[in-house]
Design a protein around this motif. Structure first.
Motif, PDB file in Angstrom:
ATOM      1  N   VAL A  95       0.883  -1.253   0.002  1.00  0.00           N
ATOM      2  CA  VAL A  95      -0.220  -0.060  -0.006  1.00  0.00           C
ATOM      3  C   VAL A  95       1.030   1.339   0.161  1.00  0.00           C
ATOM      4  O   VAL A  95       0.641   2.261  -0.749  1.00  0.00           O
ATOM      5  CB  VAL A  95      -1.274  -0.041   1.001  1.00  0.00           C
ATOM      6  CG1 VAL A  95      -1.676   1.304   1.196  1.00  0.00           C
ATOM      7  CG2 VAL A  95      -2.035  -1.335   1.182  1.00  0.00           C
ATOM      8  N   ALA A  96       1.855   1.257   0.783  1.00  0.00           N
ATOM      9  CA  ALA A  96       3.016   2.465   0.918  1.00  0.00           C
ATOM     10  C   ALA A  96       3.607   2.488  -0.526  1.00  0.00           C
ATOM     11  O   ALA A  96       3.732   3.767  -0.854  1.00  0.00           O
ATOM     12  CB  ALA A  96       3.902   2.155   1.904  1.00  0.00           C
ATOM     13  N   VAL A  97       3.918   1.519  -1.098  1.00  0.00           N
ATOM     14  CA  VAL A  97       4.546   1.465  -2.404  1.00  0.00           C
ATOM     15  C   VAL A  97       3.740   2.160  -3.478  1.00  0.00           C
ATOM     16  O   VAL A  97       4.453   3.253  -3.929  1.00  0.00           O
ATOM     17  CB  VAL A  97       5.366   0.520  -2.882  1.00  0.00           C
ATOM     18  CG1 VAL A  97       5.596   0.360  -4.347  1.00  0.00           C
ATOM     19  CG2 VAL A  97       6.601  -0.168  -1.928  1.00  0.00           C
ATOM     20  N   LEU A  98       2.512   1.847  -3.435  1.00  0.00           N
ATOM     21  CA  LEU A  98       1.599   2.276  -4.429  1.00  0.00           C
ATOM     22  C   LEU A  98       1.267   3.735  -3.935  1.00  0.00           C
ATOM     23  O   LEU A  98       1.126   4.599  -4.971  1.00  0.00           O
ATOM     24  CB  LEU A  98       0.381   1.372  -4.573  1.00  0.00           C
ATOM     25  CG  LEU A  98       0.672   0.155  -5.019  1.00  0.00           C
ATOM     26  CD1 LEU A  98      -0.691  -0.814  -4.702  1.00  0.00           C
ATOM     27  CD2 LEU A  98       1.036   0.093  -6.212  1.00  0.00           C
ATOM     28  N   ALA A  99       1.268   4.160  -2.915  1.00  0.00           N
ATOM     29  CA  ALA A  99       0.878   5.333  -2.441  1.00  0.00           C
ATOM     30  C   ALA A  99       2.198   6.466  -2.654  1.00  0.00           C
ATOM     31  O   ALA A  99       1.771   7.527  -3.439  1.00  0.00           O
ATOM     32  CB  ALA A  99       0.678   5.715  -0.871  1.00  0.00           C
ATOM     33  N   ALA A 100       3.335   5.893  -2.716  1.00  0.00           N
ATOM     34  CA  ALA A 100       4.390   6.496  -2.859  1.00  0.00           C
ATOM     35  C   ALA A 100       4.544   6.946  -4.434  1.00  0.00           C
ATOM     36  O   ALA A 100       4.650   7.882  -5.045  1.00  0.00           O
ATOM     37  CB  ALA A 100       5.594   6.081  -2.766  1.00  0.00           C
ATOM     38  N   ILE A 101       4.075   5.976  -5.501  1.00  0.00           N
ATOM     39  CA  ILE A 101       4.029   6.213  -6.957  1.00  0.00           C
ATOM     40  C   ILE A 101       3.035   6.856  -7.348  1.00  0.00           C
ATOM     41  O   ILE A 101       3.299   7.924  -8.030  1.00  0.00           O
ATOM     42  CB  ILE A 101       4.185   4.658  -7.595  1.00  0.00           C
ATOM     43  CG1 ILE A 101       5.119   4.005  -7.220  1.00  0.00           C
ATOM     44  CG2 ILE A 101       3.589   4.829  -8.898  1.00  0.00           C
ATOM     45  CD1 ILE A 101       4.711   2.446  -7.628  1.00  0.00           C
TER      46      ILE A 101
END
Length: 163
Positions: A95-101
């Motif tokens: 979820v964090a990686v997708l938020a960062a992208i």
């Protein structure tokens, strides 16, 4: 696994996995050249990117401190990690990686990053469903099944699970 070894392994994996997916690939797709967007959109993107980075650091730290291992499949934790943000969602790293992208997409006003987030998210969901969940079930058995039944995989619950 000793904490120093777990911390070193986690740092290496941090650079190799989310560092590439949320850092190197977005840079490769955009050269971090910004388009034009209103200041409020860029600010929201910066906040979302920073929040994603903070969640990643928290999650990686939990693997070392609570799990006595790393997030890397080749050096798994000795204990199932269910504390911190893992009480709200089973996959906070993804979820964090997708938020960062997505945050970078807003910050840079680059729609290609939203398309990339969709593709990356589909791959992460498939990997979690067909590799990680069966592996966690084999390793932790009923403890993982209880956790899986009570904590959603992708959309965080508001109240932390107290299991």
């Amino acid at each position: 696994m000793r904490k120093s070894r777990a911390a070193t392994g986690s740092a290496v994996f941090f650079a190799a996995a989310p560092g590439v997916v949320a850092g190197l690939v977005p840079w490769w797709l955009t050269s971090w050249d910004a388009g034009t967007a209103p200041l409020a959109v860029r600010a929201a993107g910066a906040l979302l990117t920073a929040a994603g980075a903070a969640v990643l650091v928290h999650a990686f730290t939990r693997f070392v401190a609570e799990g006595a291992g790393t997030p890397a499949p080749i050096a798994p934790t000795e204990r199932l990690v269910v504390g911190g943000l893992y009480r709200h969602v089973r996959n906070p790293m993804y979820v964090a990686v997708l938020a960062a992208i997505a945050g970078q997409g807003l910050l840079l006003a680059r729609p290609i990053l939203f398309l990339y987030a969709i593709v990356a998210g589909a791959i992460m969901m498939a990997f979690a469903r067909w590799h990680e969940e069966p592996a966690l079930h084999r390793r932790y058995g009923d403890q993982y099944e209880r956790y899986r039944r009570n904590v959603p995989g992708w959309w965080p619950r508001l109240r932390p699970w107290r299991g």
